[in-house]
Design a protein around this motif. Structure first.
Motif, PDB file in Angstrom:
ATOM      1  N   SER A   1      -3.545   0.477  -2.726  1.00  0.00           N
ATOM      2  CA  SER A   1      -3.296   0.804  -4.125  1.00  0.00           C
ATOM      3  C   SER A   1      -3.901  -0.322  -4.971  1.00  0.00           C
ATOM      4  CB  SER A   1      -1.783   0.904  -4.331  1.00  0.00           C
ATOM      5  OG  SER A   1      -1.493   0.873  -5.689  1.00  0.00           O
TER       6      SER A   1
ATOM      7  N   ARG B   1      -0.828   8.192   7.913  1.00  0.00           N
ATOM      8  CA  ARG B   1      -0.933   9.125   6.778  1.00  0.00           C
ATOM      9  C   ARG B   1      -0.411   8.453   5.524  1.00  0.00           C
ATOM     10  NH1 ARG B   1       2.526  14.054   8.803  1.00  0.00           N
ATOM     11  NH2 ARG B   1       1.952  14.974   6.827  1.00  0.00           N
ATOM     12  N   LEU B   2      -0.878   8.963   4.409  1.00  0.00           N
ATOM     13  CA  LEU B   2      -0.329   8.502   3.138  1.00  0.00           C
ATOM     14  C   LEU B   2       1.139   8.937   3.105  1.00  0.00           C
ATOM     15  CD1 LEU B   2      -1.353   7.133   0.541  1.00  0.00           C
ATOM     16  CD2 LEU B   2      -1.781   9.415  -0.388  1.00  0.00           C
TER      17      LEU B   2
ATOM     18  N   LEU C   1      -8.444   8.733  -3.307  1.00  0.00           N
ATOM     19  CA  LEU C   1      -7.598   9.902  -3.030  1.00  0.00           C
ATOM     20  C   LEU C   1      -6.933  10.425  -4.302  1.00  0.00           C
ATOM     21  CD1 LEU C   1      -5.944   8.592   0.240  1.00  0.00           C
ATOM     22  CD2 LEU C   1      -7.860  10.168   0.033  1.00  0.00           C
TER      23      LEU C   1
ATOM     24  N   ILE D   1      -0.515   0.008   1.253  1.00  0.00           N
ATOM     25  CA  ILE D   1       0.581   0.991   1.318  1.00  0.00           C
ATOM     26  C   ILE D   1       0.955   1.251   2.769  1.00  0.00           C
ATOM     27  CG2 ILE D   1       1.284   3.338   0.739  1.00  0.00           C
ATOM     28  CD1 ILE D   1      -0.793   3.341  -1.461  1.00  0.00           C
ATOM     29  N   GLN D   2      -0.041   1.474   3.578  1.00  0.00           N
ATOM     30  CA  GLN D   2       0.207   1.833   4.987  1.00  0.00           C
ATOM     31  C   GLN D   2      -1.114   1.758   5.737  1.00  0.00           C
ATOM     32  OE1 GLN D   2       3.476   4.132   5.940  1.00  0.00           O
ATOM     33  NE2 GLN D   2       2.243   5.854   6.619  1.00  0.00           N
TER      34      GLN D   2
ATOM     35  N   ILE E   1      -5.451   5.075  -5.667  1.00  0.00           N
ATOM     36  CA  ILE E   1      -5.139   5.043  -4.231  1.00  0.00           C
ATOM     37  C   ILE E   1      -6.441   5.267  -3.457  1.00  0.00           C
ATOM     38  CG2 ILE E   1      -3.752   6.055  -2.366  1.00  0.00           C
ATOM     39  CD1 ILE E   1      -2.085   4.801  -4.659  1.00  0.00           C
TER      40      ILE E   1
ATOM     41  N   VAL F   1       4.183   9.144  -1.888  1.00  0.00           N
ATOM     42  CA  VAL F   1       2.977   8.787  -2.648  1.00  0.00           C
ATOM     43  C   VAL F   1       2.083  10.023  -2.763  1.00  0.00           C
ATOM     44  CG1 VAL F   1       0.977   7.249  -2.796  1.00  0.00           C
ATOM     45  CG2 VAL F   1       3.118   6.418  -1.780  1.00  0.00           C
ATOM     46  N   ALA F   2       1.898  10.714  -1.644  1.00  0.00           N
ATOM     47  CA  ALA F   2       1.019  11.899  -1.637  1.00  0.00           C
ATOM     48  C   ALA F   2       1.489  12.923  -2.676  1.00  0.00           C
ATOM     49  CB  ALA F   2       0.995  12.519  -0.244  1.00  0.00           C
TER      50      ALA F   2
ATOM     51  N   GLY G   1      -8.320   5.599   0.331  1.00  0.00           N
ATOM     52  CA  GLY G   1      -8.204   5.799   1.777  1.00  0.00           C
ATOM     53  C   GLY G   1      -9.392   5.095   2.423  1.00  0.00           C
TER      54      GLY G   1
ATOM     55  N   PHE H   1      -4.392   2.673   3.645  1.00  0.00           N
ATOM     56  CA  PHE H   1      -4.245   3.182   2.285  1.00  0.00           C
ATOM     57  C   PHE H   1      -3.938   2.003   1.382  1.00  0.00           C
ATOM     58  CE2 PHE H   1      -3.116   6.596   5.163  1.00  0.00           C
ATOM     59  CZ  PHE H   1      -3.990   7.579   4.729  1.00  0.00           C
TER      60      PHE H   1
END
Ligand SMILES: Nc1ncnc2c1ncn2[C@@H]1O[C@H](COP(=O)(O)OP(=O)(O)OP(=O)(O)O)[C@@H](O)[C@H]1O
Length: 355
Positions: A326, A262-263, A352, A308-309, A279, A267-268, A281, A324
């Protein structure tokens, strides 16, 4: 293929020629509660279909309609080409034998031995004792419990009890096995062994299986296809890999929340329509996730993107990933290049927002 969330429940798909089960526009209401609101789906011979939904979504009502314990108000249900909705009880009984069932709490008879439990459906069918005991022995061997034939259910572990339940469900050589939350009462390791057994039986016997569950992990480990049910409607269907890689319906996304990257919250929480960084996805499945994606990702990172992840996992034999990224919003060329490269590889890329 994912179907559109608002169309799938209303349009009855054409049943494939080898469908074992077909439902078309099945509706059932209880006073003001609409439990099933136009369910259409079919299950092909040898397929494992996972039906997943939250509590109250309509799963039990669907099962009860399939085994004839509940009658739909409208719509059609066909098992092996025979309409079962609306049949009188006497005519339902032989058709019900074509469906084996396994349950969360096993439903074994405590006063009978393991082999007598397994042979019970055959006794009801009127098979001679020698034949039913021979079949019970074969089935106990199939589920790996030959040494427990003379034991009583109370002497077995939960996993062993479910193996007996599976052997009993297979006794009358059903065309369809219905699994109603069959692993919900078991620990994770036992769950894995029961799911592996079901997959093994599906392969060895070509048995068609419908798994009703609220656990995505169950669907992920053995189902070929998944149907997501919510408020009595099928809101999404597709192969397990496609639904896990790119869930469409909000409820599917929620059900998958715990099992996909998940984000990060911080950040979300900052996502905006405008900002310095875009950002993205990125969802991927299939061969792209095994090699080329990482070359494309490395190119994007060296050109100014940051990761990011994310991660890649295997769902049955296919890789499924979610990342995710950036990217600097001022570099529109880079954003477009990264996006088109990843899309050309087969990934689904979504903006996103900005931070
Ligand atoms: N016999 C009944 N009388 C009245 N309402 C019912 C009846 N059976 C089901 N319902 C209602 O229909 C809806 C669907 O229920 P159902 O039991 O099929 O859901 P479910 O997905 O199996 O839920 P759970 O996972 O909690 O078992 C719920 O709102 C439920 O309250």
């Amino acid at each position: 293929m994912n179907s559109h969330p608002f169309l799938s429940a209303q349009i009855a798909p054409l049943a494939p020629a080898d469908a074992v089960v077909t439902l078309s526009g099945v509706r059932r209401r209880f006073n003001d509660t609409v439990a099933l609101d136009g369910i259409s789906l079919s299950v092909r011979k040898g397929e494992i279909l996972g039906i997943i939904g939250r509590s109250g979504a309509g799963k039990s009502t669907l099962i009860r309609c399939l085994n004839g314990l509940e009658r739909p108000d409208s719509g059609e249900i066909t098992i092996e080409g025979k309409r079962i909705d609306g049949l009188p009880e006497r005519q339902l009984q032989p058709l019900r034998r074509r469906i084996g069932m396994i349950f969360q709490h096993f439903n074994l008879l405590s006063a009978k031995t393991v082999e007598a439990n397994v042979a019970l459906p055959l006794k009801i069918e009127g098979l001679p004792k020698a034949e039913r005991m021979a079949r019970a022995r074969d089935l106990l061997e199939l589920v790996g419990l030959s040494d427990k034939a003379k034991a009583y259910p109370a002497q077995l572990s939960g996993g062993q009890k479910q193996r007996v339940g599976i052997a009993r469900a297979l006794a009358a050589r059903p065309a369809l096995l219905l699994s109603d939350e069959a692993t919900s009462a078991l620990d994770p390791e036992t769950t894995r062994s029961i799911l592996a057994l079901l997959k093994d039986i599906n392969r060895k016997l070509g048995l068609t299986i419908i798994l009703i569950t609220h656990e995505m992990d169950v669907v992920r480990s053995i189902a070929d296809r998944v149907a997501v049910i919510d408020a009595g409607r099928i809101v999404e269907t597709g192969t397990v890999q496609s639904v896990f890689a790119n869930p469409q319906a909000p409820i599917t996304q929620r059900l998958l929340e715990g099992s996909r990257p998940r984000l990060p919250e911080h950040v979300a929480a900052r996502l905006n329509p405008a900002g310095e960084a875009i950002i993205l996805g990125v969802d991927l499945s299939g061969p792209y996730g095994q090699s080329r994606f990482f070359t494309d990702l490395a190119d994007a990172l060296s050109a100014g993107a940051s990761l990011i992840q994310g991660g890649v996992e295997h769902i049955q034999d296919e890789s499924v990933g979610r990342f995710f990224l950036s990217l600097p919003a001022r570099d529109a060329n880079l954003v477009e290049r990264v996006r088109s490269t990843l899309q050309a590889g087969g990934a689904h890329v979504e903006v996103l927002g900005h931070v």
